[in-house]
Design an enzyme around this catalytic site. Structure first.
Site, mmCIF file in Angstrom:
data_model
loop_
_atom_site.group_PDB
_atom_site.id
_atom_site.type_symbol
_atom_site.label_atom_id
_atom_site.label_comp_id
_atom_site.label_asym_id
_atom_site.label_seq_id
_atom_site.Cartn_x
_atom_site.Cartn_y
_atom_site.Cartn_z
ATOM 1 N N ASP A 1 -0.632 3.846 7.886
ATOM 2 C CA ASP A 1 -1.109 2.681 7.136
ATOM 3 C C ASP A 1 -2.543 2.927 6.625
ATOM 4 O O ASP A 1 -2.843 2.736 5.440
ATOM 5 C CB ASP A 1 -1.055 1.451 8.061
ATOM 6 C CG ASP A 1 -1.631 0.202 7.442
ATOM 7 O OD1 ASP A 1 -0.921 -0.453 6.671
ATOM 8 O OD2 ASP A 1 -2.814 -0.110 7.720
ATOM 9 N N LYS B 1 0.825 -1.224 0.000
ATOM 10 C CA LYS B 1 0.000 0.000 0.000
ATOM 11 C C LYS B 1 0.850 1.260 0.000
ATOM 12 O O LYS B 1 0.498 2.267 -0.619
ATOM 13 C CB LYS B 1 -0.976 -0.002 1.178
ATOM 14 C CG LYS B 1 -0.328 0.181 2.527
ATOM 15 C CD LYS B 1 -0.862 -0.767 3.542
ATOM 16 C CE LYS B 1 -0.090 -2.058 3.438
ATOM 17 N NZ LYS B 1 -0.255 -2.996 4.515
ATOM 18 N N GLY C 1 -7.023 -6.127 3.597
ATOM 19 C CA GLY C 1 -6.606 -7.537 3.689
ATOM 20 C C GLY C 1 -7.379 -8.403 2.719
ATOM 21 O O GLY C 1 -7.303 -8.237 1.499
ATOM 22 N N VAL D 1 -5.363 -3.052 0.441
ATOM 23 C CA VAL D 1 -6.410 -2.392 1.253
ATOM 24 C C VAL D 1 -7.394 -3.441 1.774
ATOM 25 O O VAL D 1 -7.945 -4.228 0.998
ATOM 26 C CB VAL D 1 -7.197 -1.356 0.424
ATOM 27 C CG1 VAL D 1 -8.183 -0.606 1.312
ATOM 28 C CG2 VAL D 1 -6.263 -0.369 -0.266
ATOM 29 N N GLU E 1 3.784 -4.327 15.129
ATOM 30 C CA GLU E 1 5.205 -4.380 14.764
ATOM 31 C C GLU E 1 6.061 -3.815 15.898
ATOM 32 O O GLU E 1 5.571 -3.013 16.700
ATOM 33 C CB GLU E 1 5.453 -3.483 13.547
ATOM 34 C CG GLU E 1 4.575 -3.741 12.364
ATOM 35 C CD GLU E 1 5.094 -4.843 11.474
ATOM 36 O OE1 GLU E 1 6.293 -5.175 11.589
ATOM 37 O OE2 GLU E 1 4.298 -5.393 10.708
ATOM 38 N N LYS F 1 -4.084 3.533 2.694
ATOM 39 C CA LYS F 1 -5.220 2.751 2.182
ATOM 40 C C LYS F 1 -6.366 3.650 1.714
ATOM 41 O O LYS F 1 -6.962 3.408 0.671
ATOM 42 C CB LYS F 1 -5.694 1.788 3.269
ATOM 43 C CG LYS F 1 -4.664 0.671 3.554
ATOM 44 C CD LYS F 1 -5.030 -0.104 4.812
ATOM 45 C CE LYS F 1 -4.062 -1.256 5.048
ATOM 46 N NZ LYS F 1 -4.230 -1.869 6.379
HETATM 47 N N1 HSE Z 1 -0.698 -3.388 9.518
HETATM 48 C C1 HSE Z 1 -1.953 -3.529 8.856
HETATM 49 C C2 HSE Z 1 -3.078 -3.484 9.851
HETATM 50 C C3 HSE Z 1 -2.086 -4.801 8.088
HETATM 51 O O1 HSE Z 1 -2.837 -3.524 11.064
HETATM 52 O O2 HSE Z 1 -4.211 -3.425 9.430
HETATM 53 C C4 HSE Z 1 -1.528 -4.744 6.720
HETATM 54 O O3 HSE Z 1 -2.190 -3.797 5.936
#
Ligand code: HSE
Length: 431
Positions: free
Chosen positions: A202, A106, A135, A133, A191, A206
């Site tokens: 993130d 993404k 999952g 986007v 992470e 998206k």
């Molecule tokens: N790190 C993202 C989330 C997953 O927590 O939704 C991968 O897009």
């Protein structure tokens, strides 16, 4: 051609799952597409790493550049990640070498998607990124194909599983952000460097992608409001709950005439609103348009299984000959963006002041609000530790620039206000 050959670059959790699921479902893929799908090569930073399955030696490729040059390979699957660096080279060079590309990246698409889609069209190949986007939720293909007859005006939802998990656990276990984050890191849900998720980047990448697809505009990948969830404390969640709200990190994009109003920030949302009860790592996206009206898509927004499902859906879409535009329309038809000036945003606002419990605090707050034409709808004060108190209020509909002015004034009064948390309220009456 009766078969397709792919090369997978990146053998982390997702890459390995894509490999396994293609192997496991190869006969179904053949039945459903009419073509045989071969994994011709795989490449990873460390090919010797123990992965729990035996990958035949002839498939292993030390140098990823050999994959993107290999004349037998039709589709390159990039699963390295990152907006730049190797992933960028892999995707740009594969397209230049006239290979279709499938990626889950993404950050790369949000940053370089406009340029890449032009390049893909020029080279007559597909660039697909369903897994970038939501999952496993087929949200991109739903918007591009399923809703092709619609003019969309509103796309919003929970697009980050990690932050949704943290907010859910804070509420369930009565814990603060930092404690839940630590647990989430131990469990592998967050992470080691959680910035991309918890600070909203993130979700921002998206919504940039969805917005561009949904509204046919060039990608807005900066200059819009992106706020994460670090500031939220258990007091905020409890107070919101008492007033009938849940706190969720929302990514929102709206088309208002020629303007696009795109942003990511936590919201207090009424408990009976669709996405309020989407918990844990689940994602949910609401897409509103004409003539269809309102539609909702919900499902697992992260994880190797759901992500591999989306990656394989892109690969098979190419095999089926769906000559898709990356963003649902020819890149040359994408409109320039006029970003809405967020200072003019109108909303109800939740504000919590952690303050010294001394005379004059309330009048300082209310006189500042009054001076800036902000009217209070709800107000509550609760004693906290060490002679402090939490003053929590919700305003009537107010203008963002006025709220920001109040926050600036009161944040200067460090001796009185130890912390000020502002969260926008998403009210059904005025989205
Ligand atoms: N790190 C993202 C989330 C997953 O927590 O939704 C991968 O897009």
């Amino acid at each position: 051609m009766r078969e397709f050959n792919i090369g997978i670059i990146g053998l982390g959790n997702i890459g390995l799952e894509v490999y396994k699921n293609i192997k496991k479902n190869s006969s179904d893929i053949k039945k459903k597409t009419g073509f045989k799908l071969n994994i011709l090569k795989v490449s990873a930073k460390n090919l010797r790493k123990k992965r729990g399955i035996k990958i035949p030696n002839k498939l292993l490729e030390k140098n990823y550049l050999e994959i993107i040059k290999n004349p037998k390979i039709n589709i390159v699957v990039e699963l390295i990640g990152g907006a730049d660096g190797i992933a960028k080279k892999v995707v740009f060079d594969s397209i230049k070498n006239k290979k279709h590309v499938v990626t889950a990246n993404k950050a790369l698409i949000a940053k370089h998607g406009d340029q890449l889609s032009i390049l893909a069209e020029k080279n007559g190949v597909n660039l697909l990124f369903e897994a970038a986007v939501g999952g496993g939720i087929p949200i991109i293909r739903s918007i591009k194909q399923g809703l092709i007859a619609n003019k969309l005006h509103h796309i919003y939802g929970i697009l980050n599983g990690t932050t949704n998990y943290i907010l859910t656990e804070m509420e369930k276990r009565n814990l603060n952000f930092k404690d839940v984050l630590k647990d989430a890191q131990k469990l592998g849900y967050a992470e080691a460097n959680p910035t991309a998720d918890v600070d909203g980047h993130d979700a921002a990448a998206k919504i940039s992608i969805l917005s561009s697809i949904g509204f046919g505009t060039k990608i807005i990948n900066n200059g819009f409001l992106v706020e994460g969830i670090r500031k939220i404390e258990i007091e905020d969640i409890k107070f919101a709950k008492d007033l009938g709200y849940k706190i969720k990190l929302l990514a929102i994009s709206e088309r208002l005439g020629k303007y696009i109003k795109q942003r990511v920030h936590p919201c207090l949302i009424p408990i009976n609103l669709d996405v309020a009860n989407i918990d844990n790592v689940t994602n949910a996206i609401v897409v509103d348009g004409n003539p269809i009206g309102r539609t909702i898509y919900e499902g697992p927004g992260a994880g190797k299984g759901p992500t591999s499902s989306a990656v394989i859906s892109d690969i098979t879409s190419i095999m089926l000959g769906n000559d898709e535009f990356s963003f649902g329309l020819s890149p040359s038809a994408k409109k320039n963006v006029h970003l809405f000036n967020f200072n003019n945003h109108i909303s109800k606002y939740y504000i919590r002041f952690l303050t010294k419990d001394v005379p004059g605090v309330l009048s300082t707050i209310t006189s500042n609000l009054a001076k800036n034409k902000i009217s209070v709808a709800n107000l509550i004060q609760e004693p906290s530790n060490n002679g402090n108190a939490n003053v929590m209020l919700i305003t009537h509909f107010s203008k963002e620039s006025n709220i920001q002015r109040v926050l600036k004034n009161l944040n200067k009064q460090k001796k009185l206000f130890k912390k000020i948390v502002m969260i926008r309220v998403r009210d059904l009456k005025k989205l």
